[in-house]
Motif scaffolding. Structure first.
Motif, PDB file in Angstrom:
ATOM      1  N   THR A  65       0.829  -1.199   0.000  1.00  0.00           N
ATOM      2  CA  THR A  65       0.000   0.000   0.000  1.00  0.00           C
ATOM      3  C   THR A  65       0.866   1.253   0.000  1.00  0.00           C
ATOM      4  N   ARG A  66       2.194   1.028   0.027  1.00  0.00           N
ATOM      5  CA  ARG A  66       3.116   2.152   0.107  1.00  0.00           C
ATOM      6  C   ARG A  66       3.526   2.634  -1.283  1.00  0.00           C
ATOM      7  N   THR A  67       4.030   3.852  -1.346  1.00  0.00           N
ATOM      8  CA  THR A  67       4.645   4.375  -2.566  1.00  0.00           C
ATOM      9  C   THR A  67       6.153   4.165  -2.450  1.00  0.00           C
ATOM     10  N   TRP A  68       6.764   3.554  -3.488  1.00  0.00           N
ATOM     11  CA  TRP A  68       8.187   3.246  -3.407  1.00  0.00           C
ATOM     12  C   TRP A  68       8.984   4.060  -4.410  1.00  0.00           C
ATOM     13  N   ASP A  69      10.299   4.146  -4.132  1.00  0.00           N
ATOM     14  CA  ASP A  69      11.213   4.850  -5.039  1.00  0.00           C
ATOM     15  C   ASP A  69      11.902   3.895  -6.005  1.00  0.00           C
ATOM     16  N   TRP A  70      12.197   2.656  -5.540  1.00  0.00           N
ATOM     17  CA  TRP A  70      12.949   1.705  -6.348  1.00  0.00           C
ATOM     18  C   TRP A  70      12.340   0.320  -6.223  1.00  0.00           C
ATOM     19  N   GLN A  71      12.615  -0.500  -7.234  1.00  0.00           N
ATOM     20  CA  GLN A  71      12.174  -1.891  -7.167  1.00  0.00           C
ATOM     21  C   GLN A  71      12.780  -2.585  -5.947  1.00  0.00           C
ATOM     22  N   PRO A  72      12.113  -3.639  -5.436  1.00  0.00           N
ATOM     23  CA  PRO A  72      12.649  -4.348  -4.271  1.00  0.00           C
ATOM     24  C   PRO A  72      14.016  -4.952  -4.570  1.00  0.00           C
ATOM     25  N   LEU A  73      14.900  -4.905  -3.591  1.00  0.00           N
ATOM     26  CA  LEU A  73      16.241  -5.470  -3.678  1.00  0.00           C
ATOM     27  C   LEU A  73      16.275  -6.778  -2.897  1.00  0.00           C
ATOM     28  N   PHE A  74      16.594  -7.876  -3.582  1.00  0.00           N
ATOM     29  CA  PHE A  74      16.659  -9.196  -2.956  1.00  0.00           C
ATOM     30  C   PHE A  74      18.085  -9.467  -2.477  1.00  0.00           C
ATOM     31  N   SER A  75      18.212 -10.157  -1.323  1.00  0.00           N
ATOM     32  CA  SER A  75      19.532 -10.580  -0.855  1.00  0.00           C
ATOM     33  C   SER A  75      19.388 -11.783   0.073  1.00  0.00           C
ATOM     34  N   LEU A  76      20.510 -12.449   0.320  1.00  0.00           N
ATOM     35  CA  LEU A  76      20.572 -13.548   1.290  1.00  0.00           C
ATOM     36  C   LEU A  76      21.236 -13.031   2.555  1.00  0.00           C
ATOM     37  N   TYR A  77      20.784 -13.527   3.700  1.00  0.00           N
ATOM     38  CA  TYR A  77      21.385 -13.075   4.956  1.00  0.00           C
ATOM     39  C   TYR A  77      21.340 -14.190   5.997  1.00  0.00           C
ATOM     40  N   ARG A  78      22.182 -14.054   7.017  1.00  0.00           N
ATOM     41  CA  ARG A  78      22.170 -14.944   8.182  1.00  0.00           C
ATOM     42  C   ARG A  78      22.287 -14.097   9.436  1.00  0.00           C
ATOM     43  N   GLY A  79      21.625 -14.554  10.482  1.00  0.00           N
ATOM     44  CA  GLY A  79      21.589 -13.780  11.709  1.00  0.00           C
ATOM     45  C   GLY A  79      20.246 -13.103  11.848  1.00  0.00           C
ATOM     46  N   LYS A  80      20.232 -11.980  12.541  1.00  0.00           N
ATOM     47  CA  LYS A  80      19.002 -11.233  12.765  1.00  0.00           C
ATOM     48  C   LYS A  80      18.873 -10.122  11.742  1.00  0.00           C
ATOM     49  N   LEU A  81      17.782 -10.138  11.005  1.00  0.00           N
ATOM     50  CA  LEU A  81      17.556  -9.102  10.004  1.00  0.00           C
ATOM     51  C   LEU A  81      17.522  -7.736  10.686  1.00  0.00           C
ATOM     52  N   GLY A  82      18.363  -6.850  10.205  1.00  0.00           N
ATOM     53  CA  GLY A  82      18.434  -5.523  10.805  1.00  0.00           C
ATOM     54  C   GLY A  82      19.602  -5.338  11.739  1.00  0.00           C
ATOM     55  N   SER A  83      20.312  -6.444  12.049  1.00  0.00           N
ATOM     56  CA  SER A  83      21.448  -6.338  12.957  1.00  0.00           C
ATOM     57  C   SER A  83      22.728  -6.076  12.170  1.00  0.00           C
ATOM     58  N   PRO A  84      23.569  -5.143  12.624  1.00  0.00           N
ATOM     59  CA  PRO A  84      24.845  -4.877  11.934  1.00  0.00           C
ATOM     60  C   PRO A  84      25.763  -6.087  11.917  1.00  0.00           C
ATOM     61  N   GLU A  85      25.556  -7.038  12.843  1.00  0.00           N
ATOM     62  CA  GLU A  85      26.409  -8.222  12.907  1.00  0.00           C
ATOM     63  C   GLU A  85      25.984  -9.312  11.933  1.00  0.00           C
ATOM     64  N   SER A  86      24.843  -9.152  11.278  1.00  0.00           N
ATOM     65  CA  SER A  86      24.359 -10.167  10.356  1.00  0.00           C
ATOM     66  C   SER A  86      25.229 -10.224   9.095  1.00  0.00           C
ATOM     67  N   ASP A  87      25.376 -11.438   8.547  1.00  0.00           N
ATOM     68  CA  ASP A  87      26.084 -11.618   7.276  1.00  0.00           C
ATOM     69  C   ASP A  87      25.105 -11.475   6.123  1.00  0.00           C
ATOM     70  N   THR A  88      25.555 -10.907   5.016  1.00  0.00           N
ATOM     71  CA  THR A  88      24.766 -10.879   3.796  1.00  0.00           C
ATOM     72  C   THR A  88      25.598 -11.480   2.670  1.00  0.00           C
ATOM     73  N   LEU A  89      24.910 -12.022   1.676  1.00  0.00           N
ATOM     74  CA  LEU A  89      25.601 -12.714   0.593  1.00  0.00           C
ATOM     75  C   LEU A  89      25.029 -12.275  -0.752  1.00  0.00           C
ATOM     76  N   TYR A  90      25.600 -11.230  -1.315  1.00  0.00           N
ATOM     77  CA  TYR A  90      25.279 -10.810  -2.675  1.00  0.00           C
ATOM     78  C   TYR A  90      26.259  -9.730  -3.099  1.00  0.00           C
ATOM     79  N   SER A  91      26.517  -9.677  -4.403  1.00  0.00           N
ATOM     80  CA  SER A  91      27.339  -8.605  -4.963  1.00  0.00           C
ATOM     81  C   SER A  91      26.458  -7.546  -5.598  1.00  0.00           C
ATOM     82  N   ALA A  92      25.375  -8.009  -6.231  1.00  0.00           N
ATOM     83  CA  ALA A  92      24.442  -7.082  -6.869  1.00  0.00           C
ATOM     84  C   ALA A  92      23.145  -7.818  -7.141  1.00  0.00           C
ATOM     85  N   PHE A  93      22.058  -7.055  -7.240  1.00  0.00           N
ATOM     86  CA  PHE A  93      20.776  -7.623  -7.645  1.00  0.00           C
ATOM     87  C   PHE A  93      20.147  -6.698  -8.662  1.00  0.00           C
TER      88      PHE A  93
END
Length: 271
Positions: A65-93
């Motif tokens: 229901t929101r207005t967005w600026d950009w298409q959704p960005l997909f990525s893989l992660y481990r840990g807690k979403l939103g935590s700086p200590e979480s790992d992410t796995l992608y170079s680009a989407f």
């Protein structure tokens, strides 16, 4: 069709970092955003070597229901979403520009998304093999973002390689064929392939004229990943080794090595 790429990692050793927000299952709305019909790599594990960039197909449907600026960005992660200590796995989407119009609203389908993973820059060690979570980020006006856990696990595996050699070639019926080879696995810390010891690998044979391979026996790889066994020559055909993989290592079959088997009987022609 042109694609728009986001969050490309170009600096050596750089790792993309997720900095926000709140997690929720796919299908549930987080800040007025929900996702469904998620598919990553066609449901197959993502197998990654030591140098080549892996491009993973991604599809999903977003409703908001929101207005967005950009298409959704997909990525893989481990840990807690939103935590700086979480790992992410992608170079680009990226996805085609037509998928979700800029500053849109409502729903859109990304059916040709591509997640790029460069093992030289985005994988920090062999511990990255295993199960990852998936997420999507929707960018909102004013610099805000909504992060959503898609509740879609993805298996990431280290690539394996398998070689084969069958000798002698040709061979007389009933004589011994020695089949050797080696199974190695990607080491993401040294960026090289190293011997994979203690693996159960199937020796397979496809007779000339046959359409598929049949397992003849199973062999355990040695301390350096070496494979060796013997069989009796019965008919001409192709030999290969086949490793079926595990939760952290990809499946791989060697190329085939063809061996001609003959009777050894010479026909004397009268003069």
């Amino acid at each position: 069709m042109a694609k728009t790429m986001w969050n490309a990692v170009v600096a050596a050793g750089a790792v993309a970092v997720v900095t926000a927000m709140t997690a929720a299952p796919a299908g549930a709305a987080t800040g007025g955003v929900s996702y469904s019909q998620v598919s990553v790599n066609g449901g197959k594990p993502i197998v990654i070597g030591v140098q080549e960039v892996v491009s993973v197909p991604v599809t999903f449907r977003m409703s908001t229901t929101r207005t967005w600026d950009w298409q959704p960005l997909f990525s893989l992660y481990r840990g807690k979403l939103g935590s700086p200590e979480s790992d992410t796995l992608y170079s680009a989407f990226g996805a085609s520009d037509h998928a979700c119009p800029t500053k849109g609203r409502g729903s859109c389908v990304i059916d040709d998304g591509v997640l790029d993973i460069d093992p030289r820059y985005t994988i920090e060690g062999n511990g990255y093999a295993g199960t990852w979570k998936s997420s999507a980020e929707l960018s909102l006006p004013g610099g805000d973002s909504v992060f959503t856990d898609l509740n879609h696990p993805v298996q990431v595996q280290r690539a394996t390689r398998v070689t084969v050699n069958a000798a002698p070639e040709p061979v007389v019926t009933g004589k011994t064929i020695t089949v050797t080879g080696k199974v190695t696995r990607a080491n993401w810390e040294t960026h090289s392939y190293q011997g994979y010891a203690g693996r159960t690998v199937s020796l397979q044979f496809k007779a000339d004229g046959a359409s598929s391979y049949t397992t003849v026996k199973k062999v355990t790889s040695g301390s350096t990943g070496s494979l060796k066994t013997t069989v009796k020559a019965a008919k001409s055909g192709t030999w290969r080794w086949n490793y079926y993989g595990n939760s952290t290592s990809g499946a791989k079959a060697s190329t085939g090595d063809h061996v001609i088997v003959w009777s050894g009987v010479r026909v004397m022609h009268a003069r």
